[in-house]
Enzyme design. Structure first.
Site, PDB file in Angstrom:
ATOM      1  N   HIS A  12       0.795  -1.409  -0.182  1.00  0.00           N
ATOM      2  CA  HIS A  12      -0.135  -0.048   0.091  1.00  0.00           C
ATOM      3  C   HIS A  12       0.851   1.300   0.252  1.00  0.00           C
ATOM      4  O   HIS A  12       2.111   1.414   0.644  1.00  0.00           O
ATOM      5  CB  HIS A  12      -1.107   0.105   1.321  1.00  0.00           C
ATOM      6  CG  HIS A  12      -0.200  -0.144   3.097  1.00  0.00           C
ATOM      7  ND1 HIS A  12       0.474   1.519   2.816  1.00  0.00           N
ATOM      8  CD2 HIS A  12       0.364  -0.939   3.241  1.00  0.00           C
ATOM      9  CE1 HIS A  12       1.287   0.673   4.216  1.00  0.00           C
ATOM     10  NE2 HIS A  12       1.221  -0.597   4.339  1.00  0.00           N
ATOM     11  N   GLU A  85      -2.282  -6.713   7.223  1.00  0.00           N
ATOM     12  CA  GLU A  85      -1.496  -7.424   8.154  1.00  0.00           C
ATOM     13  C   GLU A  85      -1.525  -7.625   9.338  1.00  0.00           C
ATOM     14  O   GLU A  85      -2.310  -8.431   9.640  1.00  0.00           O
ATOM     15  CB  GLU A  85      -1.060  -5.853   8.420  1.00  0.00           C
ATOM     16  CG  GLU A  85       0.674  -5.907   8.729  1.00  0.00           C
ATOM     17  CD  GLU A  85       1.535  -6.026   8.339  1.00  0.00           C
ATOM     18  OE1 GLU A  85       2.167  -7.286   8.242  1.00  0.00           O
ATOM     19  OE2 GLU A  85       2.359  -4.765   8.045  1.00  0.00           O
TER      20      GLU A  85
END
Length: 221
Positions: A12, A85
């Site tokens: 990201h 994550e």
């Protein structure tokens, strides 16, 4: 193209907490202004890649990065919580120095990359590795002979790189995990193969990029 899946694995764009070296984990932190610009650059860079499918973690920073690519290509964005994550439990929201001061023993286990360690309330490293690699395998197997873009997180990409290069979880990381960088792999029945890593050419001229702040510096020998 043969039956191998071509994978564009992307971290990201930048967030404010990346810039502050603050652990995000599964807290839902959006892109900052730089991250939004990175996402737009990324989308333009991948226009001619012939992408057949687009996946992303459902956390905002990954979803927003992938949305820019979806807007440029017209692809449907498929969100997958298994691409999130690692959960860092009580570490989330804190900087490395704060973690070392408040949880010294746990901080050392984290820095040693102890596969059996998880921060209180968080995810054990071995479990996180298994989840991350399994998520990429599932996506790759669903698209044989195609090109798939996957927007995810630094920790997930670290696991993928280790799987592709057959490196242990305890090995010190020697590769970069840049925000909005492009990592190219192939997937076949034999597993993952790295073709190219951390391509940041499309980000030239933007503000300095943050490193992966969810990865601790290795312990001193």
């Amino acid at each position: 193209m043969d039956g191998s899946t071509r994978i564009l694995a992307i971290r990201h764009g930048e967030t404010a907490w990346n810039r502050e070296a603050r652990i995000q984990g599964q807290l839902d932190i959006p892109l900052n202004e730089t991250g939004q610009a990175q996402a737009q650059r990324l989308a333009l860079a991948l226009l001619d890649e012939g992408i057949d499918a687009l996946y992303a973690s459902d956390l905002s920073r990954a979803r927003q990065t992938a949305a820019a690519l979806a807007a440029q290509t017209g692809l449907d964005l498929r969100l997958d919580a298994q691409l999130r994550e690692r959960s860092f439990g009580v570490f989330e929201g804190h900087s490395w120095p704060e973690i070392a001061a408040r949880w010294p023993a746990q901080s050392e286990a984290w820095r040693r990359r102890d596969a059996d360690f998880g921060a209180p309330g968080g995810e054990v490293l071995q479990d996180f590795y298994s989840r991350s690699v399994a998520a990429f395998e599932r996506v790759a197997r669903a698209h044989p002979g195609q090109t798939v873009a996957v927007v995810t997180h630094g920790g997930v990409l670290d696991c993928l790189r280790r799987a592709a290069s057959r490196q242990s979880l305890s090995a010190v990381r020697s590769w970069k995990l840049g925000n909005a960088a492009i990592n190219r792999l192939l997937y076949s029945p034999e597993g993952f193969t790295v073709v190219g890593w951390n391509d940041e050419f499309h980000l030239d001229g933007l503000l300095p990029l943050a490193s992966n702040q969810d990865e601790p510096k290795p312990a001193r020998a």
